[in-house]
Design an enzyme around this catalytic site. Structure first.
Site, mmCIF file in Angstrom:
data_model
loop_
_atom_site.group_PDB
_atom_site.id
_atom_site.type_symbol
_atom_site.label_atom_id
_atom_site.label_comp_id
_atom_site.label_asym_id
_atom_site.label_seq_id
_atom_site.Cartn_x
_atom_site.Cartn_y
_atom_site.Cartn_z
ATOM 1 N N ASN A 1 -12.108 -2.476 -6.361
ATOM 2 C CA ASN A 1 -10.818 -3.162 -6.380
ATOM 3 C C ASN A 1 -9.706 -2.164 -6.680
ATOM 4 O OD1 ASN A 1 -8.565 -4.846 -7.060
ATOM 5 N ND2 ASN A 1 -9.975 -6.509 -7.522
ATOM 6 N N ARG B 1 0.567 -7.657 7.753
ATOM 7 C CA ARG B 1 -0.893 -7.495 7.698
ATOM 8 C C ARG B 1 -1.370 -7.837 6.291
ATOM 9 N NH1 ARG B 1 -4.870 -4.728 5.978
ATOM 10 N NH2 ARG B 1 -3.466 -3.518 4.647
ATOM 11 N N ASN C 1 -11.013 -7.477 2.537
ATOM 12 C CA ASN C 1 -10.614 -8.665 1.775
ATOM 13 C C ASN C 1 -9.990 -9.702 2.699
ATOM 14 O OD1 ASN C 1 -11.256 -7.743 -0.903
ATOM 15 N ND2 ASN C 1 -9.484 -6.390 -0.805
ATOM 16 N N TYR D 1 -5.227 -12.724 -7.981
ATOM 17 C CA TYR D 1 -5.229 -11.791 -6.864
ATOM 18 C C TYR D 1 -6.385 -12.128 -5.928
ATOM 19 C CZ TYR D 1 -3.781 -7.809 -4.227
ATOM 20 O OH TYR D 1 -3.317 -7.031 -3.196
ATOM 21 N N LYS E 1 0.459 -8.294 -7.243
ATOM 22 C CA LYS E 1 0.298 -6.877 -7.599
ATOM 23 C C LYS E 1 1.058 -6.538 -8.872
ATOM 24 C CE LYS E 1 -2.070 -4.891 -4.122
ATOM 25 N NZ LYS E 1 -3.168 -3.926 -4.201
ATOM 26 N N GLU F 1 3.176 -2.360 0.605
ATOM 27 C CA GLU F 1 1.986 -3.206 0.544
ATOM 28 C C GLU F 1 1.851 -4.038 1.811
ATOM 29 O OE1 GLU F 1 -1.378 -3.895 -1.340
ATOM 30 O OE2 GLU F 1 0.227 -2.861 -2.414
ATOM 31 N N ASP F 2 0.681 -3.946 2.446
ATOM 32 C CA ASP F 2 0.320 -4.803 3.585
ATOM 33 C C ASP F 2 1.299 -4.743 4.752
ATOM 34 O OD1 ASP F 2 -1.963 -5.455 2.292
ATOM 35 O OD2 ASP F 2 -1.398 -7.482 1.738
ATOM 36 N N ASP G 1 -0.451 1.471 -1.334
ATOM 37 C CA ASP G 1 -1.712 1.102 -1.970
ATOM 38 C C ASP G 1 -2.835 0.936 -0.965
ATOM 39 O OD1 ASP G 1 -3.204 0.485 -4.311
ATOM 40 O OD2 ASP G 1 -3.152 -1.623 -3.750
ATOM 41 N N ASP G 2 -2.512 0.465 0.242
ATOM 42 C CA ASP G 2 -3.549 0.268 1.257
ATOM 43 C C ASP G 2 -4.126 1.599 1.730
ATOM 44 O OD1 ASP G 2 -3.138 -2.630 1.452
ATOM 45 O OD2 ASP G 2 -1.200 -2.074 2.275
#
Length: 615
Positions: A515, A216, A471, A163, A234, A306-307, A329-330
Site C-alpha cells: 500500500n 484514471r 486497485n 481509502y 490521501k 494523483e490519478d 504517487d502513482d
C-alpha cells in the site's frame, strides 16, 4: 541607589494605576455600547418576539436579490459546528461555562476514549463498507480530532474504509452521496481566476496539496469531478499516518470535463457536463494552476499528482519537477513501496536484487515507475550503468511483451524497456520465456494472473514472489487464496488492496499489502521537516530502504514483506528521517541548521488528535 529604586517603583505603580483606569473606562464604554445595541434590537422586535426584518429577507419575493450576510460571534453554538475545535460531549464543566455551551449539550461529560469506543461500536454495526465510509466522512466534518483519533488507533480496520478499496466505490457514487464540499474545485470556468479560487480556501499555511483531474481513478477509469474522494482520502492519511496537520492539507480536483458517458447522462453528476479538454486548453489551465500555487503558498508547498492518465502524468511530472516540489504517487510512491517489499523479500527468496529477473504486467505510470526505481537501486548497489540494469526487467502491455521490434510504435516512457527478444503475445508465454523470479501486476485489470500463469511461476521458482498491485480489490490480478493454492502454499504474495489471511494445509498464510500509504505520508513529512525545494530519486530510494528495515523476523516468519500498519506512525517517522537526511546530504534543504536527531525531530512535528483544554 535606594532613592532611585524607590522612585522607579513609584513611577511603575503610577503607570499601572493609569493603565487600569484606561482599561476600566474602555470596558465601561464597551458595555454601554453593547447595551445600546440590545435596546435598539429590542425596540425592533417584531410580532410575536424576535427581531424586526431590517434587511427584508423574510418578506422578500423569490425574484428579489439578497445579500448573504452573517454575524460571527464567539459562542458555543459556533464552537460546536467547528470541526477543528469541537469536542462534542467531551467539553468539561468549566469549558461549558466559559464557552456558553450550557444547554447546547446533554449534561453528561465523556472522555475522548469513551467517545472513540462508542463510535467504533457504531461503525461495526454497518454491514456495507460504503456506509462506514459515509459515517467516517460525517465525523471528519463534525469532529476532526475524534476522526483522526479513530483512524490512528484503529488504522488496520479503518484504512480500507477511508481509502482503497472503499474509496473507489465512494468515487463512483460521489454525486449521490455528496453532502459537504471538501477541498477546492477548479474547473475550466475558473480559467484566468485560479489564484482567486485558491485564496477562497480559509487556511493560508498550506504545506501539502493532493490534486487530481479524475481521469484514471484507481482501476476504475474516468470519474471526472467525482475523483475528489482520492485527494480527500490521501490527505486524511497524510495526517493520520504522517502527522501533517489537517489545516496544512488541501485537496483539489481540476475539472476539465469527462469522457464517461454514464456520468455525462447522470442528472446527479456534480462536475462539468462536457467532453474532456485536451491539448493547449488543458496545458494552459494546469500551467495557471501550478503558477498560482507557488504564488499563493510559496516555493516549499508539496504538490502531489494523483490519478492522472498516463500521458498527462508523465508530462506533468517531467515539466514541473525542475521548478516545483512535485511528487506523483502513482509513479514514484508505488515504485518506492514496491521496491521496499522487494528489498525486504530478499531475506526470504535469497540473493541480491541484481540476481533476480522481473516481469511486469502493465506498462503504464505505475509499472514503468516501479521498473525505473528497481533499475536505479540495482545500479546504485552494483555501480553498473542503468542501461544495463534495465535489462533485468521486462514489461508486458496490452500488445504483449515489449521488445525492440516494437520500439517505433511505443510511447516514450515504454521505450527504455524494449529489449532484444522475439515477439510474445500472451502473458503465460512471456512467463515461460523470460522465467522471472518476480511477477508484478500493475495492469488495472482483474484476474490476469490465471492458474496457468501462477503455476508456471511455481514451476521454476521455489518461492515465487507475486505482487498483484492493481486497485481496488475487484481489479487485483489474482487473490491471495489463488496465489497460495496454485503454488501449493509456496508463494510470497502481496497486493495493492487488502486480503484476509488464508489457511492452507493447516498453516495460516498472511498476505502483505503493498500500500502506498506506507510511503507517501512519511515521505511527505520528510520533505516538509527539511524544507526540501525539489524531489530527487535518491529520496525515493531512501524511503524504500527505510521501510524495508522496519520488517521484523516475526513478520518474515509469517511470510510478510511489509510491517503491520499498527506501527505506521513510528514507521513514517523513520522514513521521514531517512528522506530528510538525504535532502540535507543533497544540499536541497532550506530548514537550517540540520537537527541532530531527525527521527525525534520528525516525531515532534507530528499532529496529535488528542483534545486540548480550552481557556
Amino acid at each position: 541607589m535606594c532613592s532611585l529604586t524607590a522612585s522607579n517603583m513609584m513611577m511603575s505603580l503610577n503607570r499601572r494605576n493609569f493603565m487600569k483606569r484606561i482599561v476600566v473606562g474602555v470596558e465601561q464604554k464597551v458595555w454601554s455600547f453593547m447595551g445600546s445595541i440590545v435596546k435598539e434590537m429590542e425596540s425592533k422586535a417584531g410580532f410575536g418576539g424576535g427581531i424586526e426584518d431590517v434587511y427584508g429577507e423574510d418578506c422578500a419575493t423569490d425574484d428579489q436579490v439578497l445579500t448573504p450576510w452573517t454575524a460571527s460571534v464567539a459562542s458555543g453554538y459556533t464552537l460546536l459546528r467547528d470541526p477543528q475545535y469541537n469536542k462534542g460531549l467531551a467539553f468539561t464543566e468549566r469549558e461549558r461555562d466559559a464557552h456558553y455551551l450550557r444547554g447546547l449539550l446533554p449534561p453528561t461529560v465523556l472522555t475522548q476514549e469513551l467517545q472513540e469506543k462508542k463510535l467504533m461500536h457504531n461503525l461495526r454495526q454497518y454491514e456495507v463498507p460504503l456506509h462506514r465510509y459515509m459515517a467516517m466522512m460525517d465525523l471528519q466534518e463534525r469532529n476532526e480530532g475524534l476522526f483522526y483519533k479513530l483512524l490512528i488507533d484503529n488504522v488496520e480496520e479503518l484504512l480500507p474504509v477511508v481509502y482503497t478499496p472503499t474509496v473507489g466505490e465512494a468515487c463512483q457514487k460521489y454525486g449521490s452521496i455528496f453532502r459537504h464540499p471538501q477541498g477546492l474545485y477548479i474547473s475550466l470556468k475558473e480559467k484566468g481566476k485560479v489564484l482567486e479560487v485558491l485564496k477562497n480556501w480559509p487556511e493560508r499555511r498550506i504545506q501539502v496539496i493532493v490534486v487530481t483531474d479524475g481521469e484514471r481513478i484507481l482501476g476504475l477509469g474516468d470519474l471526472g469531478c467525482q475523483g475528489m474522494g482520492i485527494p480527500v482520502g490521501k490527505l486524511s492519511l497524510y495526517t493520520a499516518l504522517g502527522g501533517v496537520p489537517p489545516s496544512a492539507c488541501l485537496p483539489i480536483t481540476i475539472d476539465v470535463g469527462t469522457n464517461n458517458e454514464k456520468l455525462l447522462n447522470d442528472e446527479f453528476y456534480t462536475g462539468l457536463k462536457q467532453k474532456r479538454a485536451t491539448g493547449q486548453e488543458y496545458a494552459d489551465l494546469l500551467e495557471e494552476f501550478m503558477t498560482a500555487v507557488k504564488q499563493n503558498y510559496g516555493e516549499k508547498v508539496l504538490v502531489q499528482f494523483e490519478d492522472f492518465a498516463n500521458h498527462n502524468a508523465f508530462e506533468l511530472l517531467s515539466k514541473y519537477s525542475s521548478s516545483h516540489l512535485v511528487f506523483n504517487d502513482d509513479i514514484q510512491g508505488t515504485a518506492s513501496v514496491v521496491l521496499a517489499g522487494l528489498i525486504a523479500s530478499l531475506k526470504l527468496i535469497g540473493g541480491q536484487l541484481a540476481d533476480h529477473t522481473f516481469l511486469f504486467l502493465g506498462a503504464g505510470e505505475a509499472g514503468t515507475g516501479i521498473a525505473e526505481l528497481i533499475a536505479l537501486e540495482i545500479s546504485k548497489k552494483t555501480n553498473a550503468p542503468i542501461e544495463e540494469t534495465r535489462k533485468k526487467i521486462w514489461l508486458v502491455d496490452s500488445k504483449g511483451l515489449i521488445v525492440k521490434s516494437r520500439v517505433e510504435s511505443l510511447q516514450h516512457f515504454k521505450k527504455p524497456w524494449a529489449h532484444e527478444h522475439e515477439s510474445v503475445r500472451e502473458l503465460v508465454n512471456a512467463v515461460k520465456a523470460i522465467k522471472p523470479t518476480v511477477l508484478i501486476g500493475t495492469s488495472g485489470v482483474g484476474k490476469q494472473f490465471t492458474q496457468e500463469v501462477v503455476e508456471a511461476m511455481a514451476s521454476f521458482n521455489e518461492k515465487p514472489l507475486i505482487l498483484a498491485l492493481s486497485n481496488p480489490t475487484s481489479q487485483s490480478e489474482c487473490t491471495a487464496e489463488e496465489a497460495y493454492t496454485w503454488t501449493k502454499g509456496q508463494a510470497i504474495f502481496a497486493s495493492g488492496s487488502p486480503f484476509d489471511p488464508v489457511e492452507y494445509e493447516n498453516k495460516l498464510l498472511v498476505p502483505g499489502q503493498a500500500n502506498n500509504a506506507y510511503i507517501f505520508p512519511g515521505f511527505g513529512l520528510g520533505l516538509l521537516i527539511s524544507g526540501a525545494i525539489r524531489v530527487h530519486d535518491d529520496m525515493l530510494l531512501a524511503a524504500s530502504e527505510a521501510l524495508a528495515t522496519q520488517v521484523t523476523q516475526e513478520n518474515y516468519d509469517k511470510g510478510l514483506i511489509y510491517p503491520p500498519f499498527t506501527n505506521i506512525r513510528k514507521i513514517s517517522a523513520n522514513i521521514a528521517a531517512k528522506v530528510a537526511a538525504t535532502v540535507y546530504d543533497l544540499g536541497l534543504a532550506s530548514n537550517l541548521p540540520r537537527p541532530k536527531d531527525l527521527v525525534r525531530y520528525a516525531e515532534s512535528k507530528m499532529y496529535s488528535p488528542l483534545y486540548r483544554s480550552y481557556r
